[in-house]
Enzyme design. Structure first.
Site, PDB file in Angstrom:
ATOM      1  N   LYS A  50      41.908  33.605  39.816  1.00 54.08           N
ATOM      2  CA  LYS A  50      41.207  33.902  41.120  1.00 54.08           C
ATOM      3  C   LYS A  50      40.509  32.720  41.697  1.00 54.08           C
ATOM      4  CE  LYS A  50      39.437  38.103  42.330  1.00 54.08           C
ATOM      5  NZ  LYS A  50      38.630  39.109  42.466  1.00 54.08           N
ATOM      6  N   LEU A 106      41.822  35.691  34.914  1.00 59.62           N
ATOM      7  CA  LEU A 106      42.221  37.166  34.721  1.00 59.62           C
ATOM      8  C   LEU A 106      43.511  37.721  34.340  1.00 59.62           C
ATOM      9  CD1 LEU A 106      41.019  37.930  38.284  1.00 59.62           C
ATOM     10  CD2 LEU A 106      39.798  38.655  36.372  1.00 59.62           C
ATOM     11  N   GLU A 107      43.626  38.615  33.729  1.00 60.19           N
ATOM     12  CA  GLU A 107      44.756  39.304  33.082  1.00 60.19           C
ATOM     13  C   GLU A 107      45.659  39.517  34.359  1.00 60.19           C
ATOM     14  OE1 GLU A 107      43.846  43.290  31.418  1.00 60.19           O
ATOM     15  OE2 GLU A 107      46.028  43.491  31.425  1.00 60.19           O
ATOM     16  N   TYR A 108      46.881  39.161  34.163  1.00 62.52           N
ATOM     17  CA  TYR A 108      47.914  39.288  35.312  1.00 62.52           C
ATOM     18  C   TYR A 108      48.452  40.892  35.425  1.00 62.52           C
ATOM     19  CZ  TYR A 108      52.488  38.999  37.647  1.00 62.52           C
ATOM     20  OH  TYR A 108      53.605  39.238  38.692  1.00 62.52           O
ATOM     21  N   ASP A 152      32.435  52.173  43.100  1.00 61.80           N
ATOM     22  CA  ASP A 152      33.574  51.551  44.040  1.00 61.80           C
ATOM     23  C   ASP A 152      35.001  51.579  43.772  1.00 61.80           C
ATOM     24  OD1 ASP A 152      33.957  50.616  46.501  1.00 61.80           O
ATOM     25  OD2 ASP A 152      34.137  48.298  46.019  1.00 61.80           O
ATOM     26  N   GLU A 156      42.243  50.244  46.496  1.00 68.14           N
ATOM     27  CA  GLU A 156      42.329  48.811  46.748  1.00 68.14           C
ATOM     28  C   GLU A 156      41.734  48.032  45.521  1.00 68.14           C
ATOM     29  OE1 GLU A 156      41.054  51.041  48.791  1.00 68.14           O
ATOM     30  OE2 GLU A 156      41.511  50.421  50.842  1.00 68.14           O
ATOM     31  N   ASN A 157      40.867  48.714  44.778  1.00 69.48           N
ATOM     32  CA  ASN A 157      40.260  47.854  43.363  1.00 69.48           C
ATOM     33  C   ASN A 157      41.197  48.224  42.251  1.00 69.48           C
ATOM     34  OD1 ASN A 157      38.277  46.933  45.054  1.00 69.48           O
ATOM     35  ND2 ASN A 157      36.717  48.431  44.520  1.00 69.48           N
TER      36      ASN A 157
END
Ligand code: AMP
Length: 287
Positions: A50, A106-108, A152, A156-157
């Site tokens: 990212k 990050l982990e994919y 949250d 989307e998260n």
């Protein structure tokens, strides 16, 4: 203790730089930059990189939030390291920066966003929904035990790993719960997922996540969140009144489960630990 399949764990103290990675396709754009498929050159370990632009982070005044996100996600990783919950929180292997950018390793999550899957399929079966909600409840239970409130939880998260397993991907809004005396009252979740106490500007605590699980269960089974309206005012009103309507196809057990989570009084909400015993979860996750 390291995972054999996880070569980056053994080199976590290493100072990374962009030249350590082969950069692949763009996986998506976020608010402050993009995410790329990447492979660490030495180990050939595939990850998601990212890339966030410092200037944009500064302009939006979110540097502190990012720092907190990194700390929480890294911290949870260590806690989860010895438990099954490691499977559900998206791993943050490390970070580095240069003059202009911050990079998160990050982990994919091979199957991408849950939100897109929901859009494609319109709604999920009771079995799929129960599998996801059970996994989320397990992860949240652990977060709450460590005094972390997510606040949250929304499609989307959430990301999906290569085995179809759900991953919590975004800790940007979560807080270390400072305790009952200093609970925050800021409005910071997405509108549709806000519980009545936040809509009404009252104190909130960890049970906001239980409410979100109720909203999420509804959205998975129906295809849209329960209090969705054309305007903010209407949404607020519906949330405040818990104006809940179920479409005909929803089974009684699903209705009961959702109703027990979407309780206006936070104390009355189904505790996370009881989620695993509710027939909606039990019946739909029998293998
Ligand atoms: P974000 O900046 O976190 O909102 O990410 C932007 C987009 O990149 C997301 O909407 C996802 O589609 C994709 N993405 C982010 N993180 C990952 C990941 N770890 N694995 C796969 N895709 C990702």
């Amino acid at each position: 203790m390291y995972f054999a399949q996880d070569p980056m764990m053994s080199t976590q103290k290493r100072k990374w730089q962009i030249s350590d990675f082969d950069i692949g396709k763009n996986l998506g754009r976020g608010k402050f930059g993009s995410v790329y498929l990447a492979r660490e050159k030495q180990s050939k370990f595939v990850c998601a990189l990212k890339v966030l632009y410092k200037k944009q982070l500064q302009q939006a005044n979110v540097e502190y939030q990012l720092k907190r996100e990194i700390e929480i996600q890294a911290h949870l990783r260590y806690i989860f390291f010895y438990s099954i919950y490691i499977q559900i929180v998206l791993r943050l292997y490390g970070y580095f920066y240069d003059d202009m950018r911050v990079y998160l390793i990050l982990e994919y999550a091979a199957e991408g966003e849950l939100y897109k899957k929901l859009q494609q399929e319109h709604y999920f079966s009771e079995q799929t929904t129960a599998k996801y909600i059970k996994a989320l409840a397990g992860a949240l239970l652990y977060c709450h035990k460590k005094n972390v409130i997510h606040r949250d939880i929304k499609p989307e998260n959430l990301l999906i790993g290569h085995q179809g397993d759900i991953k919590i991907g975004d800790f940007g809004w979560c807080v270390h719960n400072p305790g009952p005396e200093t609970r925050r009252t800021t409005l910071c979740g997405t509108l549709d997922y806000l519980p009545p106490e936040m809509v009404e500007g009252r104190y909130h605590d960890a049970s906001v996540d239980n409410w979100s699980l109720g909203v999420l269960t509804y959205e998975f089974l129906v295809g849209k969140p329960p209090f969705e309206s054309s305007g903010h005012r209407d949404t607020y009103r519906k949330i405040s009144k818990v104006d809940l309507n179920f479409p005909d196809h929803l089974s009684p057990v699903a209705r009961d489960f959702i109703s027990k989570l979407l309780q206006k009084n936070p104390i009355k909400r189904l505790p996370l630990s009881s989620i695993f015993m509710h027939p909606f979860i039990v019946e739909n996750t029998k293998s």
